[in-house]
Write an enzyme that holds these catalytic residues in place. Structure first.
Site, PDB file in Angstrom:
ATOM      1  N   GLY A   1    -126.953 -41.297 -16.419  1.00  0.00           N
ATOM      2  CA  GLY A   1    -127.458 -41.771 -17.703  1.00  0.00           C
ATOM      3  C   GLY A   1    -128.972 -41.681 -17.793  1.00  0.00           C
ATOM      4  O   GLY A   1    -129.525 -41.154 -18.767  1.00  0.00           O
TER       5      GLY A   1
ATOM      6  N   ASP B   1    -100.715 -49.919   6.300  1.00  0.00           N
ATOM      7  CA  ASP B   1    -101.305 -50.978   5.475  1.00  0.00           C
ATOM      8  C   ASP B   1    -102.758 -50.710   5.116  1.00  0.00           C
ATOM      9  O   ASP B   1    -103.400 -51.521   4.456  1.00  0.00           O
ATOM     10  CB  ASP B   1    -101.179 -52.329   6.185  1.00  0.00           C
ATOM     11  CG  ASP B   1    -101.979 -52.389   7.489  1.00  0.00           C
ATOM     12  OD1 ASP B   1    -102.495 -51.336   7.916  1.00  0.00           O
ATOM     13  OD2 ASP B   1    -102.093 -53.483   8.067  1.00  0.00           O
ATOM     14  N   GLY B   2    -103.310 -49.569   5.565  1.00  0.00           N
ATOM     15  CA  GLY B   2    -104.686 -49.212   5.237  1.00  0.00           C
ATOM     16  C   GLY B   2    -105.688 -49.453   6.343  1.00  0.00           C
ATOM     17  O   GLY B   2    -106.850 -49.043   6.219  1.00  0.00           O
TER      18      GLY B   2
ATOM     19  N   THR C   1    -124.468 -42.260 -12.360  1.00  0.00           N
ATOM     20  CA  THR C   1    -123.743 -41.906 -13.585  1.00  0.00           C
ATOM     21  C   THR C   1    -124.514 -40.900 -14.433  1.00  0.00           C
ATOM     22  O   THR C   1    -123.996 -40.419 -15.438  1.00  0.00           O
ATOM     23  CB  THR C   1    -123.473 -43.157 -14.431  1.00  0.00           C
ATOM     24  OG1 THR C   1    -124.722 -43.763 -14.812  1.00  0.00           O
ATOM     25  CG2 THR C   1    -122.643 -44.166 -13.650  1.00  0.00           C
TER      26      THR C   1
ATOM     27  N   ARG D   1    -129.138 -50.011  -2.892  1.00  0.00           N
ATOM     28  CA  ARG D   1    -129.700 -50.465  -4.175  1.00  0.00           C
ATOM     29  C   ARG D   1    -129.602 -51.975  -4.351  1.00  0.00           C
ATOM     30  O   ARG D   1    -130.165 -52.513  -5.303  1.00  0.00           O
ATOM     31  CB  ARG D   1    -128.992 -49.743  -5.328  1.00  0.00           C
ATOM     32  CG  ARG D   1    -129.379 -48.284  -5.464  1.00  0.00           C
ATOM     33  CD  ARG D   1    -128.600 -47.570  -6.542  1.00  0.00           C
ATOM     34  NE  ARG D   1    -127.207 -47.337  -6.150  1.00  0.00           N
ATOM     35  CZ  ARG D   1    -126.308 -46.744  -6.912  1.00  0.00           C
ATOM     36  NH1 ARG D   1    -126.648 -46.335  -8.132  1.00  0.00           N
ATOM     37  NH2 ARG D   1    -125.080 -46.553  -6.483  1.00  0.00           N
ATOM     38  N   GLN D   2    -128.908 -52.647  -3.450  1.00  0.00           N
ATOM     39  CA  GLN D   2    -128.828 -54.111  -3.484  1.00  0.00           C
ATOM     40  C   GLN D   2    -129.653 -54.668  -2.332  1.00  0.00           C
ATOM     41  O   GLN D   2    -129.141 -55.233  -1.380  1.00  0.00           O
ATOM     42  CB  GLN D   2    -127.371 -54.575  -3.380  1.00  0.00           C
ATOM     43  CG  GLN D   2    -126.488 -54.070  -4.518  1.00  0.00           C
ATOM     44  CD  GLN D   2    -125.067 -54.581  -4.395  1.00  0.00           C
ATOM     45  OE1 GLN D   2    -124.828 -55.781  -4.258  1.00  0.00           O
ATOM     46  NE2 GLN D   2    -124.103 -53.659  -4.449  1.00  0.00           N
TER      47      GLN D   2
ATOM     48  N   LYS E   1    -139.250 -46.740 -19.497  1.00  0.00           N
ATOM     49  CA  LYS E   1    -137.917 -47.041 -20.026  1.00  0.00           C
ATOM     50  C   LYS E   1    -137.623 -48.520 -19.874  1.00  0.00           C
ATOM     51  O   LYS E   1    -138.289 -49.238 -19.138  1.00  0.00           O
ATOM     52  CB  LYS E   1    -136.851 -46.227 -19.301  1.00  0.00           C
ATOM     53  CG  LYS E   1    -136.607 -46.677 -17.871  1.00  0.00           C
ATOM     54  CD  LYS E   1    -135.456 -45.953 -17.220  1.00  0.00           C
ATOM     55  CE  LYS E   1    -135.196 -46.556 -15.832  1.00  0.00           C
ATOM     56  NZ  LYS E   1    -134.125 -45.870 -15.105  1.00  0.00           N
TER      57      LYS E   1
END
Length: 320
Positions: A235, A48-49, A233, A106-107, A202
């Protein structure tokens, strides 16, 4: 005459190093650099994980170090918490969580209504699991150390990355911060390398999206090294590289401690003006790339573990 009883020092406890499943290559390298092998550990998933962990050797009285990066999936966090709990229940003398990449960093603040301060929650869970000490690298915000009620040893990726960058010709070389938030880190690199500093101003209209506005500093006709703690990512990184090329920069490279490289990151990097991205092995690569060079932090972590075990200052590892 009988010998007086001597109080055993904490250093008389044996050191034991174990690695979770999130970054086995780095865990093995750290153990090897320390001069030992990883302890015997069983970790498996139920149908079940659910995660099951078991130390397959006695760790009673040991000074225990558990190596586990906590990048996604969240199973990496759960696995670390279970390992800490199992170690405390098995009577380890001290448990240090070695977290090369600290996920959810980052939070770290409540910058909008009705959001979680996830980094604080992670710190609370580690403490509740019974961890005695944290060893980590390049937290997204240094103040996260204050979220813990246990000691935190904070290493810096610049310690190994600047040594690696010194192999390049540093004439007409500039270090660049991709945003104002990264200025302090970029300045530290520039000072260590003895080169000039530039900055990109930016605006970020939404998460994981950045729009380059202006390059502050002289980059025309110079080689540029972009500095950041995390490349996700890519970017921000690739937009910065394009802006630098538009402003006349020559060879453009980047050095980032944590290479998450999510989503379109590989395609963006490989199709950008970046000639080289240097990252550490705190997070394993999803796939190799000719544009990406990995620098290992295993020796630095091994030295830090030895300093912790022998009650020596860890800060001496990253001061000139």
């Amino acid at each position: 005459m009988p010998r007086p009883l001597m109080r055993a020092s904490s250093n008389e406890h044996r050191v034991a190093i174990f690695g979770g499943r999130s970054n086995p290559a780095l865990a093995n390298k750290i153990a090897e650099a320390y001069g030992t092998t990883l302890g015997d550990l069983s970790i498996r998933d139920f149908a079940d994980g659910e995660i099951y962990v078991r130390f397959e050797e006695s760790i009673r009285g040991a000074d225990l170090f558990i190596i586990q990066s906590t990048h996604p999936k969240a199973d990496n966090w759960m696995e670390l918490l279970l390992l800490i709990d199992a170690a405390k229940r098995a009577s380890a003398e001290r448990v240090t969580a070695v977290i090369p990449y600290f996920g959810y960093a980052r939070q770290e603040r409540k910058d909008q209504p009705r959001v979680s301060i996830a980094a604080k929650l992670m710190a609370n869970m580690l403490t509740s699991a019974g961890v005695d000490r944290i060893l980590t690298m390049e937290l997204h915000a240094a103040q996260i150390q204050g979220f813990f009620d246990v000691p935190v040893d904070h290493l810096y990726g610049s310690t190994v990355l600047t040594d690696h960058v010194r192999q390049f010709d540093l004439d007409d070389f500039v270090v660049l911060a991709p945003d104002v938030g990264g200025l302090k880190m970029a300045r530290a690199y520039a000072q260590r390398l003895g080169v000039d500093l530039a900055l990109i101003d930016k605006r970020r209209p939404r998460q994981n999206e950045a729009r380059v506005m202006n390059v502050i500093g002289d980059v025309e006709g110079k080689d540029v090294l972009i500095i950041d703690d995390i490349v996700d990512t890519a970017g921000t990184l690739t937009r910065a590289a394009k802006a630098l090329k538009d402003h006349g920069a020559l060879k453009i490279m980047a050095a980032c401690t944590h290479g998450l490289l999510s989503g379109p990151a590989y395609d963006r990097i490989e199709n950008s003006p970046l000639e080289r991205l240097m990252i550490t092995d705190t997070v394993p690569l999803k796939r190799p790339s000719d544009c990406i060079e990995v620098v290992s932090v295993s020796n630095l972590f091994a030295k830090a573990i030895r300093h912790i075990y022998t009650d020596r200052s860890v800060s001496t590892l990253f001061t000139d």
